[in-house]
Scaffold this active site. Structure first.
Site, mmCIF file in Angstrom:
data_model
loop_
_atom_site.group_PDB
_atom_site.id
_atom_site.type_symbol
_atom_site.label_atom_id
_atom_site.label_comp_id
_atom_site.label_asym_id
_atom_site.label_seq_id
_atom_site.Cartn_x
_atom_site.Cartn_y
_atom_site.Cartn_z
ATOM 1 N N GLY A 250 -1.941 0.582 2.350
ATOM 2 C CA GLY A 250 -2.040 -0.669 1.592
ATOM 3 C C GLY A 250 -1.218 -1.780 2.239
ATOM 4 O O GLY A 250 -1.661 -2.935 2.329
ATOM 5 N N ASP A 251 -0.035 -1.434 2.700
ATOM 6 C CA ASP A 251 0.829 -2.436 3.348
ATOM 7 C C ASP A 251 0.197 -2.901 4.659
ATOM 8 O O ASP A 251 0.283 -4.078 5.034
ATOM 9 C CB ASP A 251 2.216 -1.839 3.636
ATOM 10 C CG ASP A 251 2.846 -1.234 2.389
ATOM 11 O OD1 ASP A 251 2.476 -1.663 1.281
ATOM 12 O OD2 ASP A 251 3.699 -0.349 2.528
HETATM 13 N N1 LIG Z 1 -9.131 7.765 2.880
HETATM 14 C C1 LIG Z 1 -9.290 6.601 3.524
HETATM 15 N N2 LIG Z 1 -10.342 6.434 4.385
HETATM 16 C C2 LIG Z 1 -10.524 5.267 5.013
HETATM 17 N N3 LIG Z 1 -9.752 4.179 4.825
HETATM 18 C C3 LIG Z 1 -8.713 4.285 3.967
HETATM 19 C C4 LIG Z 1 -8.418 5.494 3.288
HETATM 20 N N4 LIG Z 1 -7.318 5.290 2.512
HETATM 21 C C5 LIG Z 1 -6.961 4.002 2.719
HETATM 22 N N5 LIG Z 1 -7.786 3.390 3.578
HETATM 23 C C6 LIG Z 1 -7.794 1.991 4.011
HETATM 24 O O1 LIG Z 1 -6.584 1.378 3.618
HETATM 25 C C7 LIG Z 1 -6.821 0.395 2.600
HETATM 26 C C8 LIG Z 1 -5.697 0.429 1.587
HETATM 27 O O2 LIG Z 1 -5.629 1.711 1.031
HETATM 28 P P1 LIG Z 1 -5.223 2.018 -0.484
HETATM 29 O O3 LIG Z 1 -4.920 3.471 -0.552
HETATM 30 O O4 LIG Z 1 -6.268 1.507 -1.397
HETATM 31 O O5 LIG Z 1 -3.908 1.116 -0.661
HETATM 32 P P2 LIG Z 1 -2.569 1.437 -1.460
HETATM 33 O O6 LIG Z 1 -1.756 2.264 -0.491
HETATM 34 O O7 LIG Z 1 -1.971 0.105 -1.712
HETATM 35 O O8 LIG Z 1 -2.948 2.181 -2.699
HETATM 36 C C9 LIG Z 1 -8.197 0.726 2.037
HETATM 37 O O9 LIG Z 1 -8.825 -0.406 1.478
HETATM 38 C C10 LIG Z 1 -8.910 1.250 3.284
HETATM 39 O O10 LIG Z 1 -9.321 0.156 4.100
HETATM 40 O O1 LIG Z 2 8.243 0.150 -3.798
HETATM 41 P P1 LIG Z 2 7.326 1.257 -4.221
HETATM 42 O O2 LIG Z 2 6.193 0.778 -5.079
HETATM 43 O O3 LIG Z 2 8.075 2.400 -4.826
HETATM 44 O O4 LIG Z 2 6.621 1.813 -2.914
HETATM 45 C C1 LIG Z 2 7.388 2.249 -1.838
HETATM 46 C C2 LIG Z 2 6.604 3.171 -0.980
HETATM 47 O O5 LIG Z 2 5.384 2.546 -0.645
HETATM 48 C C3 LIG Z 2 5.252 2.455 0.769
HETATM 49 O O6 LIG Z 2 5.680 1.159 1.133
HETATM 50 C C4 LIG Z 2 3.833 2.729 1.176
HETATM 51 O O7 LIG Z 2 2.985 1.899 0.406
HETATM 52 P P2 LIG Z 2 1.418 1.921 0.536
HETATM 53 O O8 LIG Z 2 1.014 3.353 0.837
HETATM 54 O O9 LIG Z 2 0.938 1.389 -0.768
HETATM 55 O O10 LIG Z 2 1.083 1.010 1.674
HETATM 56 C C5 LIG Z 2 6.204 3.492 1.331
HETATM 57 O O11 LIG Z 2 6.662 3.171 2.613
HETATM 58 C C6 LIG Z 2 7.311 3.513 0.300
HETATM 59 O O12 LIG Z 2 7.888 4.775 0.235
#
Ligand SMILES: Nc1ncnc2c1ncn2[C@@H]1O[C@H](COP(=O)(O)OP(=O)(O)O)[C@@H](O)[C@H]1O
Ligand SMILES: O=P(O)(O)OC[C@H]1O[C@](O)(COP(=O)(O)O)[C@@H](O)[C@@H]1O
Length: 302
Positions: A250-251
């Site tokens: 997500g980041d």
């Molecule tokens: N299983 C996956 N397969 C392909 N792309 C992924 C997958 N997981 C994450 N991504 C990519 O990363 C983006 C952010 O992932 P997501 O898991 O929704 O964010 P967050 O970590 O904020 O919950 C998705 O919109 C997609 O583009």
């Molecule tokens: O501040 P929060 O919401 O606890 O999230 C921190 C965690 O999320 C992350 O930034 C990863 O976030 P994403 O998988 O959503 O990109 C990790 O590096 C960290 O451990």
């Protein structure tokens, strides 16, 4: 200049365990430590994509020192305010048959530390970008991101907020340039579960009505949708690949969107670069590199 603020940095301890069993002694197959926390990850991916940023926030103890050292090694300039008590979090990411996470609360931040952050933020100039990302320590009020936006409202900044629940909702009246909830976080705001893209668009539009300029909603393996301030809608499945480590996906998406937008001021480019940066991070052990992102963009014809 781009500034990222991470109130609650972490060392991410990523372990893989074959067939993890609750209530038993399990042994790791692999273990690795990365600097983490949402703003920090955004800064690291921006660096990989060729964009410098300045990482701000709070850190404490030996873990805080290690986070700063690792960022330095990565080539990310940082200026974290040191909190005297406690230690920055160690967040455990367990990869077994499923991915599970335990994220810590983080050390308390005193009024004096917040004042120091405001002094740093007062140096921002028109045209700068500010990324406010991640959770805040439990003891802090969830209007802190809103207060920062209010304080900076006389400057022409692009402010991106990646947060959940009230921390996110409270900033909307201050018109963040971009918010990026995932579909579950978006649903949580309205007390509904969202899996279908049309529904996601409907609820993303509600956040736009409340003040967000652009709303990017990530949906992990189902891709993402974007509603822009000029009325464009984008939606896409992610590129194809094998998921290796989705921590930071997500980041990476936020960093990719920002890089794409800054390079061409074009929402389509920003959307697809964000999408592919998220996937590139998910498809590799480490965070996305520029080559990986461009290769994935090429693979989906962008
Ligand atoms: N299983 C996956 N397969 C392909 N792309 C992924 C997958 N997981 C994450 N991504 C990519 O990363 C983006 C952010 O992932 P997501 O898991 O929704 O964010 P967050 O970590 O904020 O919950 C998705 O919109 C997609 O583009
Ligand atoms: O501040 P929060 O919401 O606890 O999230 C921190 C965690 O999320 C992350 O930034 C990863 O976030 P994403 O998988 O959503 O990109 C990790 O590096 C960290 O451990």
């Amino acid at each position: 200049m781009i500034y990222t603020v991470t109130f609650n940095p972490s060392l991410d301890y990523i372990v893989s365990v074959d067939d993890f069993m609750l209530g038993r002694v399990n042994r790791t197959r692999t273990e690795i430590i990365y600097p983490g926390g949402k703003g920090i990850n955004v800064s690291m991916v921006l660096k990989n994509l060729g964009h410098d940023s300045h990482a701000l926030g709070f850190m404490a103890g030996f873990t805080g020192q290690e986070i700063v050292r690792l960022l330095d090694e990565w080539g990310v300039r940082s200026d974290f305010i040191r909190v005297e008590q406690g230690i920055s979090r160690i967040n455990v990411k367990l990869r077994s048959n499923e991915e599970s996470e335990i994220n810590g609360q983080g050390p308390a931040i005193a009024e004096e530390h917040i004042r120091q952050l405001y002094q740093q933020l007062d140096r921002l100039e028109d045209g700068d970008v500010l990324v406010l990302a991640g959770s805040i320590p439990d003891v802090m009020p969830d209007d802190i991101y809103m207060d920062i936006m209010k304080h900076l409202s006389s400057k022409k900044l692009h402010i991106i907020v990646d947060a959940t629940r009230d921390l996110l909702v409270n900033v909307l009246p201050y018109h963040p340039f971009l918010i990026k909830p995932n579909n579950h976080e978006l649903g949580e705001v309205f007390g509904v579960e969202l899996e279908d893209k049309e529904e996601v668009f409907t609820y993303a539009a509600k956040l736009q009505e409340r003040g967000a300029r652009n709303v990017l909603v990530s949906m992990a393996g189902d891709g993402a949708v974007l509603l822009t301030e000029d009325g464009q809608r984008f939606e896409s499945m992610p590129p194809k690949g094998k998921v290796v480590n989705s921590v930071g996906a997500g980041d990476s998406m936020v960093a990719g969107f920002l890089a794409g937008y800054m390079e061409e001021h074009d929402y389509a480019k920003a959307f697809y670069m964000g999408l592919c940066a998220g996937s590139a991070s998910a498809f590799s052990e480490e965070l996305a590199t520029r080559d990986e992102v461009l290769a994935l963009m090429h693979s989906i014809g962008k």
